[in-house]
Design an enzyme around this catalytic site. Structure first.
Site, short mmCIF file in Angstrom:
data_model
loop_
_atom_site.label_atom_id
_atom_site.label_comp_id
_atom_site.label_asym_id
_atom_site.label_seq_id
_atom_site.Cartn_x
_atom_site.Cartn_y
_atom_site.Cartn_z
N LYS A 1 69.54 42.62 -74.66
CA LYS A 1 68.98 41.71 -75.66
C LYS A 1 68.50 42.54 -76.83
O LYS A 1 68.03 43.67 -76.67
CB LYS A 1 67.82 40.91 -75.07
CG LYS A 1 67.28 39.82 -75.98
CD LYS A 1 68.28 38.69 -76.22
CE LYS A 1 68.55 37.87 -74.99
NZ LYS A 1 69.31 36.63 -75.28
N ASP B 1 71.35 34.20 -81.15
CA ASP B 1 70.26 33.82 -80.25
C ASP B 1 69.26 33.03 -81.09
O ASP B 1 69.58 32.62 -82.22
CB ASP B 1 69.63 35.08 -79.62
CG ASP B 1 68.83 34.77 -78.37
OD1 ASP B 1 69.43 34.76 -77.29
OD2 ASP B 1 67.61 34.55 -78.48
N GLY C 1 63.07 19.63 -75.75
CA GLY C 1 63.68 20.53 -76.72
C GLY C 1 64.91 19.88 -77.30
O GLY C 1 65.93 19.73 -76.62
N ALA D 1 64.04 24.25 -74.45
CA ALA D 1 63.40 24.91 -75.60
C ALA D 1 63.04 26.34 -75.22
O ALA D 1 63.90 27.11 -74.80
CB ALA D 1 62.18 24.11 -76.05
N ALA E 1 66.93 26.50 -71.14
CA ALA E 1 65.90 27.43 -71.58
C ALA E 1 65.89 28.66 -70.68
O ALA E 1 65.98 28.54 -69.46
CB ALA E 1 64.54 26.75 -71.58
#
Length: 339
Positions: free
Chosen positions: A66, A105, A170, A227, A249
């Site tokens: 990431k 992202d 979300g 979310a 999520a």
């Protein structure tokens, strides 16, 4: 894990690689506000681990990573600062020489990937006109719906959602697509979002609306967390009045022990790293394996088969779905490396 300050933007840049046991690390490039860069680092570390398990459980020959561009709470994200930060991150990713590869992202888009690509080739999900597969929101939603139907079959006795009440928490690019798919299946859909400006759009599309604080106590058949992560902890779980939780999520549980609390309340939780894998499965299938659109979608729909396997094993072994999902991933990852 590596951290540097962008030479153009001055912003903290973070790249976390959790594992390359199965292949190069993949994971999105996140641009968001944090209280401090250390919060961004913690986010990157958690998310990179989730990507490792997501890839392993999905049968992908990639590891987890990431990247984070950490904007502080007071800086204005001007177009110039955004462009500078993306250029900085592109060079940072290039320094990993392909051992970490990025995609969109939270806070970034396929168009932003074009900027990253100028500095390095290790970027996915460019717009289709630039040779990429574009947004991963649709295949992510497709995978969640496949997981949800498999979960409903296990918990409710039928994969049909006709007449069922589903809460989608979300209403962003993925959540809105999930809500539309559920409504097309005949479900009664209630949606919620911290951005109250989305209420008019949601109600206009035929969905019910809940304020965020109303979500945990609302009686429904299914809850879809769509979310931010960290939404399922002891206090929230104690208020839930649903039978199934499955959503896109990332890192939904505050701690792994929350999976046991859910099980004690007879709530089946499908691990997020399984349910949310549609985007990465589709993207890597198309951009790395050369799959046709149809074949890549079939791979995404296979998430439903994985969920059935995990829930069957959980019921047979008296374990949680999280335990079985981690066991599935760890069998592929092999024993941890020793010093």
């Amino acid at each position: 894990m590596a951290i540097r300050r962008g030479p153009r933007s001055g912003l903290p840049l973070i790249i976390a690689v959790h594992s390359r046991a199965l292949g190069p690390a993949v994971g999105g490039c996140r641009l968001r506000r944090y209280g401090s860069w250390r919060e961004g680092l913690a986010d990157a570390l958690r998310l990179s681990e989730a990507m490792t398990f997501k890839c392993a459980a999905s049968g992908l020959d990639f590891g987890g990573g990431k990247s984070v561009i950490a904007l502080d709470e007071h800086s204005a994200l001007t177009p110039g600062l955004r462009a500078a930060a993306l250029a900085d991150m592109g060079e940072f990713i290039a320094s990993f020489e392909g051992s970490y590869r990025a995609g969109p992202d939270v806070g970034t888009t396929p168009e932003d990937m074009v900027v990253l690509r100028r500095a390095c080739p290790y970027v996915f999900c460019l717009p289709e006109e630039h040779g990429g597969t574009g947004t991963s929101s649709t295949p992510t939603a497709t995978g969640v719906l496949a997981a949800l139907r498999a979960g409903a079959e296990h918990v409710l006795g039928s994969s049909s959602l006709t007449g069922r009440t589903v809460v989608v928490s979300g209403f962003g690019s993925v959540g809105s697509r999930i809500a539309a798919g559920l409504a097309a299946d005949g479900a009664r859909v209630l949606v919620s979002d911290v951005d109250t400006a989305k209420r008019e759009t949601a109600v206009g599309a035929g969905f019910g609306w809940l304020e965020p604080h109303e979500v945990p106590g609302t009686r429904a058949d299914v809850l879809v967390p769509a979310a931010v992560g960290g939404v399922l902890g002891p206090e929230t779980v104690a208020r839930l009045d649903v039978r199934l939780v499955v959503g896109p999520a990332n890192n939904q549980l505050t701690t792994d022990s929350t999976a046991d609390l859910l099980a004690k309340q007879n709530i089946v939780w499908v691990p997020d790293f399984v349910a949310s894998a549609g985007g990465v499965v589709f993207t890597l299938g198309r951009e790395c394996d050369g799959c046709t659109q149809e074949e890549a979608v079939r791979r995404v729909l296979g998430i439903g088969d994985t969920v059935r396997l995990l829930l069957d094993r959980s019921r047979t072994n008296g374990t949680t779905p999280l335990h079985e999902a981690r066991a599935l991933a760890e069998r592929r990852l092999g024993p941890p490396a020793t010093a």
